[in-house]
Enzyme design. Structure first.
Site, PDB file in Angstrom:
ATOM      1  N   ASP A   1      33.607 -15.028 -10.641  1.00 51.86           N
ATOM      2  CA  ASP A   1      34.231 -13.900 -10.013  1.00 51.86           C
ATOM      3  C   ASP A   1      34.496 -13.019 -11.044  1.00 51.86           C
ATOM      4  OD1 ASP A   1      35.083 -11.936  -8.259  1.00 51.86           O
ATOM      5  OD2 ASP A   1      36.156 -13.200  -7.152  1.00 51.86           O
TER       6      ASP A   1
HETATM    7  C1  BGC Z   1      35.617 -10.109  -5.494  1.00 55.22           C
HETATM    8  C2  BGC Z   1      34.547 -10.486  -5.401  1.00 55.22           C
HETATM    9  C3  BGC Z   1      33.365  -9.193  -5.462  1.00 55.22           C
HETATM   10  C4  BGC Z   1      33.679  -8.716  -7.026  1.00 55.22           C
HETATM   11  C5  BGC Z   1      32.590  -7.669  -7.294  1.00 55.22           C
HETATM   12  C6  BGC Z   1      35.903  -9.328  -6.974  1.00 55.22           C
HETATM   13  O1  BGC Z   1      37.194  -8.850  -7.207  1.00 55.22           O
HETATM   14  O2  BGC Z   1      36.660 -11.127  -5.545  1.00 55.22           O
HETATM   15  O3  BGC Z   1      34.537 -10.906  -3.846  1.00 55.22           O
HETATM   16  O4  BGC Z   1      32.116  -9.844  -5.138  1.00 55.22           O
HETATM   17  O5  BGC Z   1      34.818  -8.377  -7.053  1.00 55.22           O
HETATM   18  O6  BGC Z   1      32.856  -6.641  -6.602  1.00 55.22           O
END
Ligand code: BGC
Length: 734
Positions: free
Chosen positions: A291
């Site tokens: 993530d």
């Molecule tokens: C989120 C993810 C997301 C990523 C990119 C993160 O903060 O937890 O779900 O895909 O950002 O936007």
């Protein structure tokens, strides 16, 4: 930096990532320590395809692809290899997050973008805003969800994206979780069915899906650090089976590791989750990406635990260069991750299409996608109450006969709000949103006066309008201010209750009118006990997407019979659920939550998991199972005859709950293990079939470290919802 400081820094970086065009470490930057990337005589290890890598590769020639990967791994320089292991920059480059390829060798790289309800607004590209996943979960219709996945994939592919950062498939442990709307369910079986269909839909368009966030991620306010303590049985039975199905049944292209810790280890460092379970047991053949920004905690340690790509840039992985130079890690270890990354690119044919400067607006906001968004919203709206309006009529409050009413009053905070869901990474920028007021006005027609009352108190004119109305519709619930992604949006909810002013408004209107319809919008359960008895009808409409107002009007006016079913329980009081702790650094997830918890505690919900009414009634008869006894690796087919006894064509969702009788471990009183839908005309009957596999009845035996299907008797209830006794049949497993 303390947790808050880190979170603030993170939020700042995300804003930068979304809004600025600035880059991070350029691909191939020498970094901290030199590694000789001159002419080499490196020969990579060959790889013998397995059943799992073959299945992952689909129709393409997997043996040829694995052989080509071996060649590529021999030809790539160390610099090139390192550049392929992390995103190129914190910011979106062009219209996606880029994981570099190597053009000289025809390696296309990866182009990633959110997310769970359509093409991300981070791009500023207008796109179809589908209803949130929780509403799609409420359709209980995997085939419809497959179409949604394919439509989203077409939209993101139209701007060169090849990895869609969806589905979010974390179990809704508690409805106060800020990202509840992004996921499908409180139940692993229901979640698995919906997520598998979505992934298959996305991947049918040549775009990889990403199953996220692996694993046990369901608190926002402490999401970057919380340590979730969980016993192996709970993990295996409640929080992982749907991820397994994403891998084993849908062959998901990629998996995103979660921010949080599980049993002391951050998910990107968690070899038990990433390697032992995901890669070894389930034989996942694709890659794991972290993530974003704060999701990678190690370099060598993360790679060894099973993380393959750091996103969105090499904040940690830039140290791999020094680690290689010092011998702390061997190039062949990196090759393991690189093979997965290359396999994904080649098995999905990403080298066969152009990604940069691609823009095909004909694939976005198409009439079909808008119509699909409307269909899903119509199918996901859940009717929870429909009592008779007071005498002289004993007819139910809904549907509204447009020809028989002349005045409708609309009230409530969301009546004329473009309320399509979270402002975090799942947000989408549609070119139109039909609000409830607009949808109702258009459907009611010129002959009906629709008055919109704003505010939360009734003045004299408002009261007069209410008294004069034939029906009052109050559209209320939550907005982006109440819930959403941590730091960058609303975060966790403060309570399950509806705002006091809204409750007061409902009660005030309910006291002076006898045909009041309340429509709740929001991501998950909102308490209804404070006002429900005061009103005649109640619907749950989630965040219904770009055409939500039209879908709501179709249901209210009876153009379609409601068919949505709750994918979560609505308790009578928040204290009826396990506590939601979004403050403590360490929390424990035990075996029971949602409907299982309520059944176990013998506490009645206000509205059960699976519940939903319609404008007709169904009866269940002649339950039967295909065999009295099945082997532990067998399956059983349950049948039941469903009859539409009422006046209108409608859809029924039959739910199969299993009870293990005389189990040697504590079990839930019921577990959902199958469901099926049937749409019937008035008076029509049809037999519905649901297949159950004995292996889905297994429990995790801690001592043996394996699932065991107990050789005992099982009762199967074919029921309308989690608390309906339904009709039953019994069978044994030998
Ligand atoms: C989120 C993810 C997301 C990523 C990119 C993160 O903060 O937890 O779900 O895909 O950002 O936007």
């Amino acid at each position: 930096m303390d947790v808050r400081g880190r979170a603030r820094a993170w939020a700042g970086l995300v804003v930068v990532a979304a809004l600025c065009g600035c880059g991070g470490t350029p691909p191939g930057d020498p970094g901290d320590a030199g590694v000789d990337s001159g002419p080499r005589t490196y020969v990579a290890e060959p790889f013998e395809p397995t059943d799992a890598t073959r299945a992952y590769c689909g129709a393409r020639d997997d043996a040829a692809i694995e052989a080509r990967i071996t060649e590529l791994l021999s030809e790539l320089t160390v610099d090139e290899k390192l550049s392929m292991l992390s995103g190129a920059a914190i910011a979106i480059i062009g219209r996606s997050w880029l994981v570099p390829g190597v053009p000289r060798l025809g390696i296309p790289g990866l182009h990633m973008l959110d997310g769970p309800r359509g093409l991300s607004s981070f791009t500023r590209v207008p796109a179809t805003a589908f209803p949130v996943a929780m509403m799609r979960g409420a359709t209980w219709d995997p085939e419809l969800e497959r179409r949604v996945g394919a439509a989203m994939a077409r939209e993101v592919r139209s701007i060169g994206v090849d990895v869609l950062l969806a589905p979010t498939m974390n179990v809704l442990r508690h409805p106060r979780w800020g990202r509840a709307q992004e996921t499908y369910s409180e139940d692993t079986h229901h979640m698995g069915a919906m997520a598998v269909a979505f992934i298959e839909g996305v991947q049918s368009e040549g775009v990889l899906a990403s199953a996220k966030h692996y694993a046990v991620n369901s608190i926002e306010d402490t999401r970057h650090d919380v340590d979730v303590r969980i016993d192996e049985r709970t993990l295996r039975e409640i929080y992982l089976p749907h991820f397994r199905r994403a891998v084993v049944e849908a062959h998901v292209g990629s998996v995103m590791s979660a921010y949080n810790r599980v049993n002391g280890l951050y998910c990107d460092l968690n070899a038990h989750l990433l390697t032992e379970i995901l890669k070894d047991e389930w034989q996942f053949a694709g890659f794991v990406e972290s993530d974003w920004i704060l999701g990678t905690h190690g370099d060598v340690e993360s790679i060894r635990a099973g993380l393959d790509i750091e996103m969105p840039s090499d904040l940690r992985f830039r140290r791999l260069r020094a680690a290689l130079a010092s011998g702390a890690i061997d190039e062949r270890e990196l090759d393991r991750s690189l093979r997965r990354i290359l396999r994904a690119q080649l098995c999905f044919g990403l080298d066969e299409w152009e990604h940069d400067d691609v823009d095909d607006p004909s694939q976005r906001l198409t009439p079909e996608h808008r119509a699909l968004a409307r269909e899903v919203a119509r199918r996901g709206i859940v009717l929870l109450r429909n009592e008779a309006a007071a005498p002289p009529t004993d007819a139910a409050a809904l549907p509204i006969d447009a020809a028989a009413v002349s005045r409708i009053v609309l009230a409530g905070r969301n009546a004329d709000v473009e309320n399509i869901g979270d402002a975090g990474s799942s947000s989408v920028l549609p070119d139109e949103v039909v609000t409830a007021l607009e949808g109702i006005r258009a459907r009611a027609g010129a002959g009906v006066e629709v008055t919109h009352l704003t505010g939360t108190s009734l003045d004299a004119a408002g009261e007069a309008a209410v008294r004069a109305a034939d029906v009052v519709v109050i559209v209320t619930g939550l907005t982006t201010e109440d819930e959403g992604e941590g730091e960058i949006a609303g975060g966790d909810r403060e309570s399950l209750a509806l705002g006091a002013a809204e409750v007061a408004l409902i009660r005030a209107i309910g006291a002076i009118h006898d045909r009041v319809v309340v429509v709740l919008e929001g991501g998950a359960a909102i308490l209804t006990s404070d006002f429900e008895d005061e009103v005649e009808a109640l619907l749950f409409a989630f965040y219904p997407g770009t055409r939500g107002g039209e879908a709501l009007a179709e249901v209210l006016f009876g153009d379609a019979a409601p068919s949505g079913r709750l994918p979560f329980s609505i308790p009578r009081a928040e204290s009826d659920l396990p506590a939601f702790d979004n403050v403590s650094p360490v929390v424990t997830y035990d075996y029971f939550h949602g409907y299982r918890h309520l059944l176990n505690e013998a506490v009645a919900p206000a509205h059960a998991f699976g519940a939903g009414l319609t404008y007709t009634t169904f009866s269940y008869a002649s339950p039967a199972v295909s065999a009295g006894t099945i082997p532990a690796d067998g399956a059983i087919v349950a049948t039941v005859t469903i009859t539409n006894d009422g006046p209108m064509r409608a859809r029924e969702t039959v739910q199969a709950y299993v009870t293990a009788i005389g189990s040697r471990v504590p079990r839930s009183r019921r577990d959902l293990r199958g469901f099926a839908q049937v749409e019937l005309d008035p008076g029509e009957s049809r037999e519905v079939e649901i297949t159950l596999r004995a292996e889905d009845l297994a429990f995790w035996d801690e001592a043996a470290g394996a699932f065991e299907v107990e050789a005992i008797e099982y009762e199967l209830a074919l029921a309308h919802d989690a608390i309906d006794p339904g009709v039953t049949a019994r069978f044994r497993v030998e």
